[in-house]
Design a protein around this motif. Sequence first.
Motif, short mmCIF file in Angstrom:
data_model
loop_
_atom_site.label_atom_id
_atom_site.label_comp_id
_atom_site.label_asym_id
_atom_site.label_seq_id
_atom_site.Cartn_x
_atom_site.Cartn_y
_atom_site.Cartn_z
N PRO A 264 0.82 -1.21 0.00
CA PRO A 264 0.00 0.00 0.00
C PRO A 264 0.86 1.27 0.00
O PRO A 264 1.93 1.30 0.57
N THR A 265 0.33 2.30 -0.66
CA THR A 265 1.07 3.54 -0.81
C THR A 265 0.61 4.61 0.17
O THR A 265 1.21 5.67 0.24
N GLY A 266 -0.46 4.37 0.87
CA GLY A 266 -1.09 5.40 1.69
C GLY A 266 -2.36 5.92 1.04
O GLY A 266 -3.20 6.53 1.70
N ALA A 267 -2.51 5.68 -0.25
CA ALA A 267 -3.68 6.19 -0.98
C ALA A 267 -4.98 5.58 -0.46
O ALA A 267 -5.99 6.27 -0.33
N LYS A 268 -4.95 4.29 -0.16
CA LYS A 268 -6.18 3.63 0.29
C LYS A 268 -6.64 4.19 1.62
O LYS A 268 -7.80 4.56 1.79
N LYS A 269 -5.73 4.30 2.58
CA LYS A 269 -6.10 4.78 3.90
C LYS A 269 -6.50 6.26 3.86
O LYS A 269 -7.48 6.67 4.48
N ALA A 270 -5.74 7.06 3.12
CA ALA A 270 -6.05 8.49 3.03
C ALA A 270 -7.41 8.71 2.38
O ALA A 270 -8.19 9.57 2.80
N SER A 271 -7.71 7.93 1.34
CA SER A 271 -8.99 8.11 0.65
C SER A 271 -10.15 7.64 1.52
O SER A 271 -11.24 8.24 1.49
N GLN A 272 -9.94 6.60 2.31
CA GLN A 272 -11.00 6.16 3.23
C GLN A 272 -11.37 7.27 4.19
O GLN A 272 -12.55 7.52 4.48
N MET A 273 -10.35 7.95 4.72
CA MET A 273 -10.59 9.07 5.63
C MET A 273 -11.36 10.18 4.92
O MET A 273 -12.34 10.72 5.45
N ALA A 274 -10.92 10.51 3.70
CA ALA A 274 -11.56 11.60 2.96
C ALA A 274 -13.01 11.27 2.60
O ALA A 274 -13.91 12.12 2.72
N PHE A 275 -13.25 10.04 2.15
CA PHE A 275 -14.62 9.66 1.77
C PHE A 275 -15.54 9.57 2.99
O PHE A 275 -16.72 9.89 2.91
N GLU A 276 -14.98 9.12 4.13
CA GLU A 276 -15.80 9.10 5.36
C GLU A 276 -16.21 10.51 5.73
O GLU A 276 -17.35 10.78 6.10
N MET A 277 -15.28 11.45 5.65
CA MET A 277 -15.58 12.84 6.00
C MET A 277 -16.60 13.43 5.02
O MET A 277 -17.54 14.12 5.42
N ALA A 278 -16.43 13.15 3.73
CA ALA A 278 -17.33 13.69 2.71
C ALA A 278 -18.68 12.99 2.70
O ALA A 278 -19.66 13.52 2.17
N ASP A 279 -18.71 11.77 3.25
CA ASP A 279 -19.93 10.96 3.30
C ASP A 279 -20.48 10.69 1.90
O ASP A 279 -21.68 10.85 1.64
N ILE A 280 -19.59 10.33 0.99
CA ILE A 280 -19.98 9.95 -0.37
C ILE A 280 -19.23 8.67 -0.74
O ILE A 280 -18.35 8.22 0.01
N THR A 281 -19.56 8.12 -1.90
CA THR A 281 -18.82 6.98 -2.42
C THR A 281 -18.05 7.41 -3.66
O THR A 281 -18.28 8.49 -4.22
#
Length: 396
Positions: A264-281
């Motif tokens: 993993p590059t960090g992209a998966k974890k960072a995007s999970q955080m961002a999508f949780e905050m945005a509450d979108i898919t």
Amino acid sequence: MNYKHLRKLKDKYAIVGVGYTPQGKIPGRTAVSFYVEAGINAIKDAGLKKEDIDCLICYRQFNPPKNEPEPTPYLIAQLLGIEPTVLSQESYCPRNQFIQAISLLEAGFCQNVLIIYADNALSTKRMFIEEATHPIPKEETHMFGEFGFVGDYALAARKAMCEFETGPETWKEIAINQRKWANLNPIATMHEKKLTEKDYLTADYLIEPFRKYDAALISDGGRACIVTSTERAKDLPHTVVTIMGIGEANPSIDIHQSTYMAGPTGAKKASQMAFEMADITINEVDACEIYDCFTYTVEITMQEYGFFKPGEGKDFFKNGYTAPGGKLPVNTSGGLLSEAYFMGLTPITEGVMQLMGRCGERQLGKVESTKKPEIILCSDNGGVLQTHATIILRRL
């Protein structure tokens, strides 16, 4: 990990102004001069006064050429004529400028954060090969054939070729698609230069498996933007573009010690955080502005974001899927590969400009078969896939 507690920050802060400078090869200019010009232009574009800026954050600092001043935030603030409450600059590649800005705004330390990156690397022939982040002496890396970032990323890409059968057939599509966007962008370095499949496949290798067109440009110039509250943004001239979600992850593992060079590059974890905050898919994203220091970086980032499964990049990018007129526009300015290199500010500011509707011939919604964007996913990446930031922008 659950990031739902971050939803209170969703759409609370906005990016309100973008500052450009001349870009490409601009001889006779110092990096400091580009910092100042980009900063002034961002302040003007936002409809603010210099007295309104109470925080200055600069991207990482490179050593200046001989006889040039060092572009410290102290000097940049002085030349801008501002006296900010907070000054900050990264020494290396962590990409937390926007999280830092939001945190400072949320805590009440400031109201308007100016973020800048500038350089004169092209005209002064400063080589990024000298900017490796790992602390191992060069004598110990060069003897094994490792000469800096290009080689390190090539190592990761070669591993990915074995892990999920990626390679030039995928990367050529990324390079060509982005060049088509650059051909619509009059300020892109490669605006007037078409790129064909033959051009790509016959180009010289930088370091195998990377050819010339797999790597980002080196540029003179600068880019800046301003972060403030959404409430203040509503009183400013441009369409309000909010930070809907933001996330960061730092694997921090140098390429020497990496267990999984293909992720993993960090992209998966960072995007999970961002999508949780945005509450979108991910299905609600209209376009992407992906940090593209190499073509492979676009592929691994979008793969870890979940746009396709490992090994499916070749099919995802073909037939112009991410090019003008494609279903999912990616890097609509031409990106680091074909527009200009201003670190993560190249993709992030392009996302802002697209949502503001200020992109001229390449404007989404005007380009045939594209939708007027409401949500754009942006990324920033540092080191050799060692740090990653995801920002989801929305037009209110």
